[in-house]
Design an enzyme around this catalytic site. Structure first.
Site, PDB file in Angstrom:
ATOM      1  N   SER A  46      69.687  22.612  26.130  1.00 15.44           N
ATOM      2  CA  SER A  46      68.895  23.804  25.813  1.00 15.44           C
ATOM      3  C   SER A  46      69.260  24.449  24.481  1.00 15.44           C
ATOM      4  O   SER A  46      68.474  25.199  23.928  1.00 15.44           O
ATOM      5  CB  SER A  46      68.989  24.838  26.929  1.00 15.44           C
ATOM      6  OG  SER A  46      70.267  25.432  26.955  1.00 15.44           O
ATOM      7  N   LYS A  98      72.935  30.836  25.721  1.00 11.74           N
ATOM      8  CA  LYS A  98      71.654  31.074  25.049  1.00 11.74           C
ATOM      9  C   LYS A  98      71.892  31.912  23.806  1.00 11.74           C
ATOM     10  O   LYS A  98      72.959  32.487  23.616  1.00 11.74           O
ATOM     11  CB  LYS A  98      70.664  31.815  25.963  1.00 11.74           C
ATOM     12  CG  LYS A  98      70.370  31.120  27.274  1.00 11.74           C
ATOM     13  CD  LYS A  98      69.620  29.834  27.100  1.00 11.74           C
ATOM     14  CE  LYS A  98      69.388  29.188  28.467  1.00 11.74           C
ATOM     15  NZ  LYS A  98      69.168  27.780  28.397  1.00 11.74           N
TER      16      LYS A  98
END
Length: 177
Positions: A46, A98
């Protein structure tokens, strides 16, 4: 005979001292890992290209406050993430990595022409139809929350899918890989 007893006594003292030093070192190491700095092995894509699958990252757990042990909260908070910070937090009992792309009060603009996009600052982030439906009613990042998105937009499950992240749930800031 007395010489052997003296040597044995000295060995016992040194042995006790060594055990004490090892125990103190273990306690200090445990406290540092729980509260100050941690290293984590990344599993997933990700955050590609910034962080690759299999990379080891170093996390400053004191970047935003003092973490509550065995919890997804902070005991004391003294800072908030800034746009561009790479952070870690818990989502579904897993630590995720993230990038903070929006902070409290940032305006969110959407486009639904040809493809769905979210414009925040100078970033244009693609959205799937379901992500667009999840976020479209929010005109700004709510107070006390951030918008966290993976760098690999196609592969990342992030705020676009599950909503904004509370700043109280952020466990630390990635300082290097």
């Amino acid at each position: 005979m007395e010489k052997d007893e003296a040597e044995n006594s000295e060995l016992k003292k040194n042995g006790k001292w060594l055990v004490f030093v090892i125990c103190v070192g273990l306690v200090i190491g445990l406290v540092l890992k729980m509260f100050v700095i941690d290293f984590l092995h990344v599993s997933g894509t990700s955050m590609v290209p910034s962080i690759q699958n299999g990379d080891v990252i170093f996390v400053n757990k004191l970047a935003y406050g003092i973490p509550k042990p065995y919890s997804d909260k902070l005991l004391i908070q003294w800072g908030c993430p800034k746009r561009g910070d790479i952070i870690i937090y818990l989502y579904k009992n897993k630590i995720v990595v993230k990038r903070c792309v929006g902070i409290s009060g940032d305006l969110l603009e959407y486009s639904d022409e040809t493809v769905y996009t979210l414009n925040i600052g100078n970033k244009q982030i693609p959205l799937s139809p379901s992500q667009y439906n999840n976020l479209r009613d929010a005109q700004s990042v709510p107070e006390g929350y951030i918008l966290a998105v993976g760098d690999n937009y196609k592969e990342s499950i992030d705020s676009r899918t599950y909503g904004f992240v509370s700043v109280h749930n952020i466990l630390g800031k990635v300082i290097c890989k």
